[in-house]
Enzyme design. Sequence first.
Site, short mmCIF file in Angstrom:
data_model
loop_
_atom_site.label_atom_id
_atom_site.label_comp_id
_atom_site.label_asym_id
_atom_site.label_seq_id
_atom_site.Cartn_x
_atom_site.Cartn_y
_atom_site.Cartn_z
N CYS A 246 -2.88 8.09 3.54
CA CYS A 246 -2.65 7.77 2.12
C CYS A 246 -3.85 8.17 1.27
O CYS A 246 -3.77 8.16 0.05
CB CYS A 246 -2.31 6.30 1.96
SG CYS A 246 -3.42 5.24 2.87
N GLU B 270 0.89 -1.16 0.00
CA GLU B 270 0.00 0.00 0.00
C GLU B 270 0.92 1.20 0.00
O GLU B 270 1.57 1.48 1.01
CB GLU B 270 -0.81 -0.07 1.30
CG GLU B 270 -2.03 0.77 1.31
CD GLU B 270 -2.95 0.37 0.20
OE1 GLU B 270 -3.02 1.14 -0.76
OE2 GLU B 270 -3.55 -0.71 0.28
P1 NAP Z 1 8.75 3.72 4.89
O1 NAP Z 1 9.97 4.54 4.96
O2 NAP Z 1 8.41 3.14 3.58
O3 NAP Z 1 8.92 2.54 5.97
C1 NAP Z 1 7.92 1.57 6.21
C2 NAP Z 1 8.56 0.30 6.75
O4 NAP Z 1 9.30 -0.34 5.70
C3 NAP Z 1 9.56 0.54 7.87
O5 NAP Z 1 9.49 -0.54 8.77
C4 NAP Z 1 10.88 0.53 7.15
O6 NAP Z 1 11.91 0.10 7.99
C5 NAP Z 1 10.67 -0.48 6.06
N1 NAP Z 1 11.48 -0.20 4.88
C6 NAP Z 1 11.41 0.92 4.11
N2 NAP Z 1 12.26 0.83 3.08
C7 NAP Z 1 12.90 -0.37 3.20
C8 NAP Z 1 13.88 -1.04 2.43
N3 NAP Z 1 14.42 -0.50 1.33
N4 NAP Z 1 14.29 -2.26 2.85
C9 NAP Z 1 13.76 -2.83 3.95
N5 NAP Z 1 12.84 -2.23 4.72
C10 NAP Z 1 12.39 -1.02 4.35
O7 NAP Z 1 7.48 4.52 5.38
P2 NAP Z 1 7.23 5.41 6.69
O8 NAP Z 1 8.38 5.39 7.61
O9 NAP Z 1 5.94 4.96 7.23
O10 NAP Z 1 7.01 6.88 6.17
C11 NAP Z 1 7.79 7.48 5.20
C12 NAP Z 1 6.92 7.87 4.02
O11 NAP Z 1 6.01 6.81 3.66
C13 NAP Z 1 6.01 9.04 4.26
O12 NAP Z 1 6.64 10.26 4.06
C14 NAP Z 1 4.90 8.78 3.27
O13 NAP Z 1 5.20 9.33 2.00
C15 NAP Z 1 4.81 7.32 3.12
N6 NAP Z 1 3.70 6.69 3.83
C16 NAP Z 1 2.67 6.18 3.14
C17 NAP Z 1 1.64 5.55 3.81
C18 NAP Z 1 0.50 4.94 3.10
O14 NAP Z 1 -0.53 4.75 3.73
N7 NAP Z 1 0.61 4.55 1.87
C19 NAP Z 1 1.66 5.40 5.17
C20 NAP Z 1 2.73 5.90 5.86
C21 NAP Z 1 3.74 6.53 5.18
P3 NAP Z 1 13.05 1.08 8.50
O15 NAP Z 1 12.42 2.39 8.79
O16 NAP Z 1 13.56 0.34 9.66
O17 NAP Z 1 13.98 1.15 7.33
#
Ligand code: NAP
Length: 530
Positions: A302, A265
Amino acid sequence: MTLHGQSIIAGKTVDSTGEAFTATNPATGKSLEPVFHESPVDQADAALKAADAAFDEFRAKSPEERASFLEAIADGIDALGDALLKRANEETGLPMVRVTGERGRTTSQARLFAKLVREGTWLEARIDKAIPDRAPLPKPDVRRMMVPVGPVVVFGASNFPLAISVAGTDTVSALGAGCPVVVKAHPGHPGTSEMIGRVITEAAEKTGMPAGVFSMVQGKGSEIGMALVKHPLTAAVAFTGSLKGGRALFDAAASRPNPISFYGELGSVNPVFLLPGALQQRAPQIAEAFVTSLTMGVGQFCTNPGLVFGVQSDELKQFMEKTSSLIKGWQPASMLHAGISNSFDTGVARVIATPGVDLVARSQTPASKEASQATAALFSTDTAGFESQASLREEIFGPSSVVTHVGSKEELERIAESFDGQLTASIHGTEDDLREHARLVRILERKAGRIIFNGFGTGIEVCPSMHHGGPYPSSTHSHFTSIGTAAIYRFVRPVCYQGFPDDCLPAAIQNKNVTGAWRMVDGEMTKGDA
Ligand code: NAP
């Protein structure tokens, strides 16, 4: 509950030796006790081996036993009381009223899945009885039903620390289906995650589930998450988060020697179309509802309405005036963490610097950077401005939106046609508007997972008909939803049994309908016996 800061593997607390980290209260910038440790990669291995070892015993549990497990999780979350709400509030900056509501959603969706599992129609039992004397060839006895896929890895989301995290829809739908779960806790709320992880562990013990049915690793960094996705025993992955992270993990899932399903998602700009009749009737009211949706949860949804389109008119100007005044008066609020707040500021600065785009309004009260706050922002442009700047289509996670004043209905349709996949699209109109813009609806059916009439995508209803997932890049598999009871179908696959004696078949597809669920027998839906 005193937090231990460690991982939970198959019912046991396991010391993690990896890099230390703490949760931070975004509103104060202060670290919170205790110190957590990144789980080493061998814990991913231990968790998945335990999950795989538990799989056969767990999937053999009756629907009643699995439903009781889900209800015990819901009861355990309720029993945590205010301590859970306080921790979630401190770790995320989300107000108490919001986390209280989210807890209600979390426990009610666990109970909803319990009801679904007990009822049994989700198994999609189909029975085609043999016709041995059919000419020219006899018809065999053919039966089919859904079976669980195996161990599921769940990534908790940062923006829903309860409802889309350790015991969120992903976990309860996978457990309901009969799949053991390994959670990668989100590093933004590790304490909340531990509290819920311990509740699930206790619920598993109390209801007689095998220990490996649930594990949870902690981590800040990509190593442990990647290890879980690449592990040969992982059967499917559920993820809510960024496009960048989700895409990296999706690619890892697809490039395994045995590729697996990755249900990501990833986000969306959720276009909103304002049609003329609605603007004539109620431009100020639509503006109020729009600002409420845009700023809800500090825009960290989102389904946040990031782009708005309307045909130029006096009524659209009225909408802009009312929206501007509400945005100017909106009080800055803390975002989930400093990283998200910095990304939001970068995104807003990028739009400010975009040629052909005007900054119409911002919150007049300055934001506190120490408190990771965001100010709301409203921009405007015209069709030429929107069409010439591809970056305007990128999601800005937070309370910012661009309103495009288009020249005609045809331009509105052309813009709609140019969109990538979206989780939601909204149309504000009268019923006559809707009939007149039937083509817009047809276009949006190809772009979005949910089309909303006279409403916004935020405040999603958890129910059987909900669909939360659209064409890429809003999600990685548009056929499936991550919210609502249909989410269970991500973690099952059909198996067809041909020519089996009745008593050797799974109970759900034996001749006697023991569950009383709807089944398709010889092409007809029935609750009767076959
Ligand atoms: P995120 O950076 O994508 O992280 C989500 C999870 O995935 C964390 O546990 C993270 O672990 C892990 N992860 C991310 N990239 C990875 C990779 N390359 N390899 C392995 N694990 C990985 O999302 P977030 O911290 O929730 O928020 C950052 C951004 O996500 C926001 O600015 C927003 O744009 C977006 N977001 C979207 C939604 C939605 O509903 N679609 C929800 C929340 C956030 P680590 O942090 O330990 O690396």
